[in-house]
Design an enzyme around this catalytic site. Structure first.
Site, mmCIF file in Angstrom:
data_model
loop_
_atom_site.group_PDB
_atom_site.id
_atom_site.type_symbol
_atom_site.label_atom_id
_atom_site.label_comp_id
_atom_site.label_asym_id
_atom_site.label_seq_id
_atom_site.Cartn_x
_atom_site.Cartn_y
_atom_site.Cartn_z
ATOM 1 N N GLN A 183 0.837 -1.203 0.000
ATOM 2 C CA GLN A 183 0.000 0.000 0.000
ATOM 3 C C GLN A 183 0.876 1.260 0.000
ATOM 4 O O GLN A 183 1.989 1.240 0.525
ATOM 5 C CB GLN A 183 -0.909 0.003 1.221
ATOM 6 C CG GLN A 183 -1.970 -1.080 1.181
ATOM 7 C CD GLN A 183 -2.755 -1.138 2.481
ATOM 8 O OE1 GLN A 183 -3.366 -0.165 2.882
ATOM 9 N NE2 GLN A 183 -2.696 -2.275 3.138
HETATM 10 N N1 GTP Z 1 -7.172 -13.259 -11.230
HETATM 11 C C1 GTP Z 1 -6.098 -13.302 -10.467
HETATM 12 N N2 GTP Z 1 -6.166 -12.815 -9.222
HETATM 13 C C2 GTP Z 1 -5.039 -12.880 -8.467
HETATM 14 C C3 GTP Z 1 -3.837 -13.444 -8.923
HETATM 15 N N3 GTP Z 1 -2.910 -13.337 -7.936
HETATM 16 C C4 GTP Z 1 -3.518 -12.747 -6.917
HETATM 17 N N4 GTP Z 1 -4.805 -12.472 -7.223
HETATM 18 C C5 GTP Z 1 -5.806 -11.820 -6.380
HETATM 19 O O1 GTP Z 1 -5.404 -10.487 -6.181
HETATM 20 C C6 GTP Z 1 -5.807 -10.048 -4.899
HETATM 21 C C7 GTP Z 1 -4.620 -9.459 -4.166
HETATM 22 O O2 GTP Z 1 -3.700 -10.488 -3.841
HETATM 23 P P1 GTP Z 1 -2.633 -10.337 -2.650
HETATM 24 O O3 GTP Z 1 -1.728 -11.503 -2.777
HETATM 25 O O4 GTP Z 1 -3.285 -10.132 -1.358
HETATM 26 O O5 GTP Z 1 -1.930 -8.992 -3.070
HETATM 27 P P2 GTP Z 1 -0.690 -8.281 -2.379
HETATM 28 O O6 GTP Z 1 0.228 -7.887 -3.469
HETATM 29 O O7 GTP Z 1 -0.116 -9.150 -1.315
HETATM 30 O O8 GTP Z 1 -1.356 -6.984 -1.748
HETATM 31 P P3 GTP Z 1 -0.841 -6.122 -0.476
HETATM 32 O O9 GTP Z 1 -0.611 -7.062 0.641
HETATM 33 O O10 GTP Z 1 -1.930 -5.147 -0.193
HETATM 34 O O11 GTP Z 1 0.412 -5.415 -0.905
HETATM 35 C C8 GTP Z 1 -6.428 -11.260 -4.215
HETATM 36 O O12 GTP Z 1 -7.834 -11.195 -4.358
HETATM 37 C C9 GTP Z 1 -5.873 -12.436 -4.992
HETATM 38 O O13 GTP Z 1 -6.709 -13.566 -4.986
HETATM 39 C C10 GTP Z 1 -3.805 -13.966 -10.252
HETATM 40 O O14 GTP Z 1 -2.809 -14.474 -10.778
HETATM 41 N N5 GTP Z 1 -4.963 -13.866 -10.965
#
Ligand code: GTP
Ligand code: MG
Length: 292
Positions: A183
């Protein structure tokens, strides 16, 4: 026992203990969830060949392994547990057996526990850990990727406040992976994780065209940082299952990766939901170990 194992892996050892139950179960707020396009078929072959590597010259200044690299968790800032929620569907503890369909092994053991049992009981040398930071904008899929590495399955996530850390073992190479919250308010503290980092994994949401310029700014800010001078960069072009997503080649061009001469880099398209492309990224990382 499962909770204890999980707590040992988490930064929030004391917090989780004080909770004592699975009260940390929570799903990603509905505002963050995305409408998923029907997954397109991404063959392993396609993904294998959808990576680009640089710099395209003799890599005399490439990072490779740093002799002084140590992954000391105690030096790291304390962060909040923003990882998968054990009550949200998937098992609350990683499997102790390696996933069968991958050639690499995810270690479910906490680092301290791992070290102690090895050095106290058997006298084996403690394997050297290679520090990896997983960065990228919020919602890019960093935490999803980390737990795909570890558990070979998709976990429910919530936005990471702080970081998650897990040990991943790939063909006897130990990576200590720090997944850092993306974030906006958290990005200024990414640099507190940089010391001794050997690999940067930059996760890009391939559908998020509007914020790719911010990702680019963050990438070049990191590459200019003294502590990351020798780090190699793996860029995951994630969410390749989404309709209309950018290809790895498009992202590479936008980020002008070919202009990066002082860090080894590789871009790999992937889908964290299916795990496709992730192994190829890890294989590139292991191939960099020992390269100078
Ligand atoms: N369609 C799709 N959704 C994905 C994929 N990878 C992650 N997501 C979705 O994207 C969203 C964010 O995923 P996170 O892994 O929590 O993202 P993050 O980068 O860790 O986010 P922060 O912790 O806020 O920095 C979730 O709803 C996941 O299910 C993908 O390859 N395809
Ligand atoms: Mg996260």
């Amino acid at each position: 026992t499962h909770l204890t194992q999980r707590c040992r892996q988490s930064h929030h050892f004391s917090v989780l203990y004080s909770i004592g139950k699975k009260t940390f179960t929570a799903n990603r707020p509905s505002g963050r969830s995305e409408e998923r396009a029907r997954p397109t078929h991404l063959g392993a072959e396609d993904l294998l060949h959808s990576g680009l590597t640089g710099p395209h010259r003799t890599a005399t200044t490439c990072g490779g392994v740093r002799d002084d690299a140590r992954s000391d968790a105690s030096q790291q800032p304390r962060g909040s547990w923003g990882g998968p929620r054990p009550g949200a569907g998937p098992p609350s503890c990683p499997p102790l057996q390696p996933p069968a369909r991958r050639s690499w092994v995810a270690s479910a053991r906490g680092r301290r526990h791992h070290r102690c049992s090895r050095s106290c009981l058997s006298g084996f040398r403690v394997p050297r850990e290679h520090k990896v930071i997983i960065v990228g904008l919020d919602n890019a899929g960093k935490t999803t990727i980390l737990y795909q590495f570890l558990m070979n399955e998709v976990v429910h996530t919530s936005p990471t406040i702080g970081s998650n850390v897990e040990e991943i073992v790939v063909k006897n190479t130990h990576f200590l992976m720090w997944d850092i919250g993306g974030q906006e308010s958290l990005r200024s503290s990414w640099n507190t994780y940089y010391s001794n980092t050997e690999f940067i994994i930059l996760v890009v949401d391939s559908i998020d065209r509007e914020r790719l310029s911010i990702t680019k700014e963050e990438l070049y800010r990191m590459l200019a940082h003294e502590d990351l001078r020798k780090a190699a960069v793996l860029i995951f072009a994630n969410k390749q299952d989404m309709k209309g997503c950018m290809t790895a080649a498009e992202i590479s061009a936008y980020l002008t990766l070919s202009s990066i001469k002082d860090h080894p880099w590789h871009i790999q398209s992937c889908c964290a939901l299916t795990g496709e492309g992730l192994c190829q990224g890890l294989e590139w990382m292991t191939s960099r170990i020992g390269v100078r």
